[in-house]
Design a protein around this motif. Structure first.
Motif, PDB file in Angstrom:
ATOM      1  N   CYS A 216       0.897  -1.479   0.039  1.00 32.87           N
ATOM      2  CA  CYS A 216      -0.250  -0.521  -0.114  1.00 32.87           C
ATOM      3  C   CYS A 216       1.036   1.364  -0.524  1.00 32.87           C
ATOM      4  CB  CYS A 216      -0.754  -0.112   1.250  1.00 32.87           C
ATOM      5  SG  CYS A 216      -1.759  -1.420   1.386  1.00 32.87           S
ATOM      6  N   SER A 217       0.666   2.174  -1.420  1.00 32.86           N
ATOM      7  CA  SER A 217       1.880   3.196  -1.088  1.00 32.86           C
ATOM      8  C   SER A 217       0.586   4.210  -0.716  1.00 32.86           C
ATOM      9  CB  SER A 217       2.587   3.825  -2.254  1.00 32.86           C
ATOM     10  OG  SER A 217       1.078   3.384  -3.530  1.00 32.86           O
ATOM     11  N   VAL A 218       1.116   5.507   0.094  1.00 36.61           N
ATOM     12  CA  VAL A 218       0.421   6.594   0.310  1.00 36.61           C
ATOM     13  C   VAL A 218       1.332   7.848  -0.372  1.00 36.61           C
ATOM     14  CG1 VAL A 218       0.983   6.470   2.553  1.00 36.61           C
ATOM     15  CG2 VAL A 218      -1.499   7.351   1.871  1.00 36.61           C
TER      16      VAL A 218
ATOM     17  N   TYR B  43       5.756   4.775   2.023  1.00 36.05           N
ATOM     18  CA  TYR B  43       5.127   5.922   3.040  1.00 36.05           C
ATOM     19  C   TYR B  43       6.400   7.735   1.741  1.00 36.05           C
ATOM     20  CZ  TYR B  43       3.664   9.679   5.541  1.00 36.05           C
ATOM     21  OH  TYR B  43       2.911  10.935   5.832  1.00 36.05           O
ATOM     22  N   ILE B  44       6.089   7.762   0.706  1.00 39.11           N
ATOM     23  CA  ILE B  44       6.025   8.846   0.025  1.00 39.11           C
ATOM     24  C   ILE B  44       6.059  10.585   0.277  1.00 39.11           C
ATOM     25  CG2 ILE B  44       5.943   9.310  -2.879  1.00 39.11           C
ATOM     26  CD1 ILE B  44       3.903   7.201  -3.169  1.00 39.11           C
TER      27      ILE B  44
ATOM     28  N   ILE C 234       7.162  -0.955   6.708  1.00 39.20           N
ATOM     29  CA  ILE C 234       7.480   0.391   6.407  1.00 39.20           C
ATOM     30  C   ILE C 234       8.280   1.459   5.654  1.00 39.20           C
ATOM     31  CG2 ILE C 234       6.712   2.993   6.773  1.00 39.20           C
ATOM     32  CD1 ILE C 234       5.010   1.887   9.145  1.00 39.20           C
ATOM     33  N   SER C 235       7.994   1.630   4.052  1.00 33.12           N
ATOM     34  CA  SER C 235       9.654   2.074   3.728  1.00 33.12           C
ATOM     35  C   SER C 235       9.052   3.437   3.583  1.00 33.12           C
ATOM     36  CB  SER C 235       9.474   1.046   2.323  1.00 33.12           C
ATOM     37  OG  SER C 235       9.687  -0.225   2.879  1.00 33.12           O
ATOM     38  N   LEU C 236      10.942   4.222   2.847  1.00 32.78           N
ATOM     39  CA  LEU C 236      10.398   5.353   3.332  1.00 32.78           C
ATOM     40  C   LEU C 236      10.077   5.337   1.629  1.00 32.78           C
ATOM     41  CD1 LEU C 236      10.223   8.450   4.139  1.00 32.78           C
ATOM     42  CD2 LEU C 236      12.555   8.185   3.830  1.00 32.78           C
ATOM     43  N   GLY C 237       8.795   6.312   1.182  1.00 37.67           N
ATOM     44  CA  GLY C 237       9.174   6.605  -0.811  1.00 37.67           C
ATOM     45  C   GLY C 237      10.472   7.605  -0.756  1.00 37.67           C
TER      46      GLY C 237
ATOM     47  N   VAL D 187       0.784  -7.549  -5.652  1.00 34.68           N
ATOM     48  CA  VAL D 187       0.241  -6.459  -5.989  1.00 34.68           C
ATOM     49  C   VAL D 187       0.701  -5.242  -5.134  1.00 34.68           C
ATOM     50  CG1 VAL D 187      -1.570  -6.983  -7.490  1.00 34.68           C
ATOM     51  CG2 VAL D 187      -1.889  -6.313  -5.227  1.00 34.68           C
ATOM     52  N   MET D 188       0.655  -3.646  -5.683  1.00 29.81           N
ATOM     53  CA  MET D 188       1.403  -2.863  -4.665  1.00 29.81           C
ATOM     54  C   MET D 188      -0.506  -2.022  -5.990  1.00 29.81           C
ATOM     55  SD  MET D 188       4.102  -0.002  -6.113  1.00 29.81           S
ATOM     56  CE  MET D 188       4.045   1.323  -4.564  1.00 29.81           C
ATOM     57  N   ALA D 189      -1.025  -0.818  -4.516  1.00 26.90           N
ATOM     58  CA  ALA D 189      -2.030  -0.661  -4.663  1.00 26.90           C
ATOM     59  C   ALA D 189      -0.951   1.059  -4.528  1.00 26.90           C
ATOM     60  CB  ALA D 189      -2.709  -0.845  -3.597  1.00 26.90           C
ATOM     61  N   TYR D 190      -1.247   1.935  -5.700  1.00 24.75           N
ATOM     62  CA  TYR D 190      -0.242   3.280  -5.900  1.00 24.75           C
ATOM     63  C   TYR D 190      -1.294   4.039  -6.504  1.00 24.75           C
ATOM     64  CZ  TYR D 190       3.271   6.760  -6.924  1.00 24.75           C
ATOM     65  OH  TYR D 190       4.460   7.787  -7.423  1.00 24.75           O
ATOM     66  N   THR D 191      -1.956   5.215  -6.042  1.00 26.36           N
ATOM     67  CA  THR D 191      -2.284   5.648  -4.429  1.00 26.36           C
ATOM     68  C   THR D 191      -2.957   5.050  -3.434  1.00 26.36           C
ATOM     69  OG1 THR D 191      -2.005   7.972  -3.963  1.00 26.36           O
ATOM     70  CG2 THR D 191       0.094   6.555  -3.968  1.00 26.36           C
ATOM     71  N   ILE D 192      -3.293   4.654  -1.892  1.00 25.71           N
ATOM     72  CA  ILE D 192      -4.396   4.965  -0.965  1.00 25.71           C
ATOM     73  C   ILE D 192      -5.281   6.022  -0.942  1.00 25.71           C
ATOM     74  CG2 ILE D 192      -3.901   1.669  -0.771  1.00 25.71           C
ATOM     75  CD1 ILE D 192      -3.011   3.306   2.062  1.00 25.71           C
ATOM     76  N   ASP D 193      -4.552   6.756  -1.019  1.00 23.03           N
ATOM     77  CA  ASP D 193      -5.094   7.899  -1.077  1.00 23.03           C
ATOM     78  C   ASP D 193      -6.677   8.697  -1.723  1.00 23.03           C
ATOM     79  OD1 ASP D 193      -3.283   9.866  -2.897  1.00 23.03           O
ATOM     80  OD2 ASP D 193      -1.938   8.750  -1.079  1.00 23.03           O
ATOM     81  N   SER D 194      -5.839   7.640  -3.116  1.00 20.26           N
ATOM     82  CA  SER D 194      -6.904   8.147  -4.261  1.00 20.26           C
ATOM     83  C   SER D 194      -8.438   7.123  -3.888  1.00 20.26           C
ATOM     84  CB  SER D 194      -6.379   7.807  -5.287  1.00 20.26           C
ATOM     85  OG  SER D 194      -5.210   9.153  -5.418  1.00 20.26           O
ATOM     86  N   ASP D 195      -8.460   6.158  -3.176  1.00 24.03           N
ATOM     87  CA  ASP D 195      -9.545   5.849  -3.418  1.00 24.03           C
ATOM     88  C   ASP D 195     -10.010   6.166  -2.497  1.00 24.03           C
ATOM     89  OD1 ASP D 195     -10.775   2.958  -2.755  1.00 24.03           O
ATOM     90  OD2 ASP D 195      -9.269   1.361  -1.612  1.00 24.03           O
TER      91      ASP D 195
END
Length: 399
Positions: A62-64, A95-96, A133-136, A330-338
């Protein structure tokens, strides 16, 4: 004397029977409690907040963005907060946050993003201990090449990255950029940067992943395979997956990226917001383009048309493709658009493209929560796609 002994033996048997009876009652009650708990847990009535509830072994990244996307996204009131996301639905979080890397002051935030905010993000692991948790780190190809140009600059980048990640208790680093040509991978120096990052991360058990946006030119860039050997995951466009597999990249490293937003930050929730402004919209799924389309008559024989950047059905189909190709996830790019508010409603055609094989009968999950429909679709679709494959394999063996 014999009568006395007989009475003692009888008394002893009575005491033993009483103890065994108590033990029997105790274990009976305990077993009933365990069975009831298992039933409630199985139906989702009881959920543990301290561990993942995923019913599969696939990676769900999950990217955000650190701040909500601008433009259409904010204008429809999608008040996204990372604390409102059920991160049990994710195995990894990227976390981008835009970081300006300059040699004079490495890893300097582009705004007043406080140290406390980084700590808050990393502290999500207390509630979700399974989460990595990774830093983007997002930068242009030219800047990446500048960083990797000399041994000294590469070493400075690696050491400062390790220090920054450990300082805020992150689990790794995700390198991100939109990429249009093969210049970065044509340069051996960038490959050296990635290799030296991996060497610096390994003693600290840190993750290194790479998000690569490229969907038009499907040729694998020169040097890409060698670079892929030094990362844990490659997050790539679904159309790029097949060429990676053919070029020798292990499936276990490939993560298919599902973009929740399109051009100009026009995300899934933005499309829902436009539909909510007017009545008369008709939605349908266009199989030719693999997208949900909405149309509305605006008079004089004219029609307004909106193409959703994604939908539950398109997400489910991408997940199905990922499962059938046996990639890592899979990767959700980005969940703040959900849809974080649960205002878009349910799509009743999400799994219409599943179970087409004769003899396959699938259990389609019912959704109990309106929020984050795309993210929930990812996890539901993984389970359904895995079950579909198992039934198809069983049918093949029974013929």
């Amino acid at each position: 004397m014999d009568a006395v002994h007989s009475l003692e033996r009888q008394h002893l048997r009575t005491e033993l029977n009483r103890k065994y009876y108590c033990l029997f009652i105790f274990f009976t009650i305990a077993m009933k409690f365990i069975v009831v708990f298992a039933i409630l847990t199985g139906f989702g009535v009881i959920k543990c907040e301290t561990g993942s509830i995923l019913s599969h072994d696939k990676v769900v990244v999950c990217s955000v963005f650190s701040e909500p996307s601008p433009g259409f996204f904010d204008s429809f009131g999608n008040k996204f907060k990372i604390g409102n996301v059920d991160l049990n639905l994710c195995t990894h979080l990227v976390y981008i946050h835009m970081i300006s890397y300059v040699f004079e002051k490495p890893w300097d935030s582009t705004d007043n993003f406080s140290d406390e905010k980084y700590k808050q993000i990393a502290s999500l692991k207390k509630k979700f201990p399974h989460l990595k948790i990774s830093l983007g780190f997002q930068n242009s190809p030219a800047e990446y090449l500048k960083i990797s140009s000399r041994r000294e600059s590469r070493h400075r980048f690696v050491t400062s990255a390790v220090s920054f990640i450990l300082r805020f208790d992150f689990d790794g680093l995700n390198l991100i950029w939109s990429y249009e040509n093969d210049e970065p991978f044509g340069k051996k120096r960038f490959g050296l940067l990635v290799r030296e990052l991996k060497e610096g991360f390994k003693p600290k058990n840190l993750l290194l992943s790479f998000t690569f946006f490229k969907s038009r030119n499907f040729a694998v860039p020169h040097g890409f395979l060698a670079m892929s050997n030094n990362v844990d995951f490659l997050n790539v466009h679904p159309n790029f997956t097949e060429n990676l597999i053919k070029s020798g990249v292990p499936k276990s490293k490939i993560v298919m990226t599902i973009e929740f937003n399109g051009r100009g930050n026009f995300g899934y929730y933005s499309a829902c917001g436009l539909l909510s402004k007017d009545e008369g919209w008709e939605k349908y799924y266009d199989s030719k383009i693999g997208a949900t389309v909405a149309t509305r008559s605006i008079g004089n024989g004219q029609t307004k048309k909106i193409i959703f950047p994604c939908s539950s059905r398109s997400v489910a189909n991408t997940v199905r493709h990922a499962v059938r190709r046996d990639v890592s996830g899979v990767m959700a790019y980005t969940i703040d658009s959900d849809d974080s508010q649960g205002k878009c409603g349910f799509d009743d055609d999400t799994f219409n493209d599943f179970g087409s094989t004769k003899g396959v009968t699938l259990h389609i999950p019912t959704r109990e929560n309106d929020t984050f429909p795309l993210l929930r679709t990812i996890n539901g679709a993984i389970a359904v796609a895995i079950e579909e494959l198992k039934q198809e394999e069983h049918l093949r063996k029974s013929r």
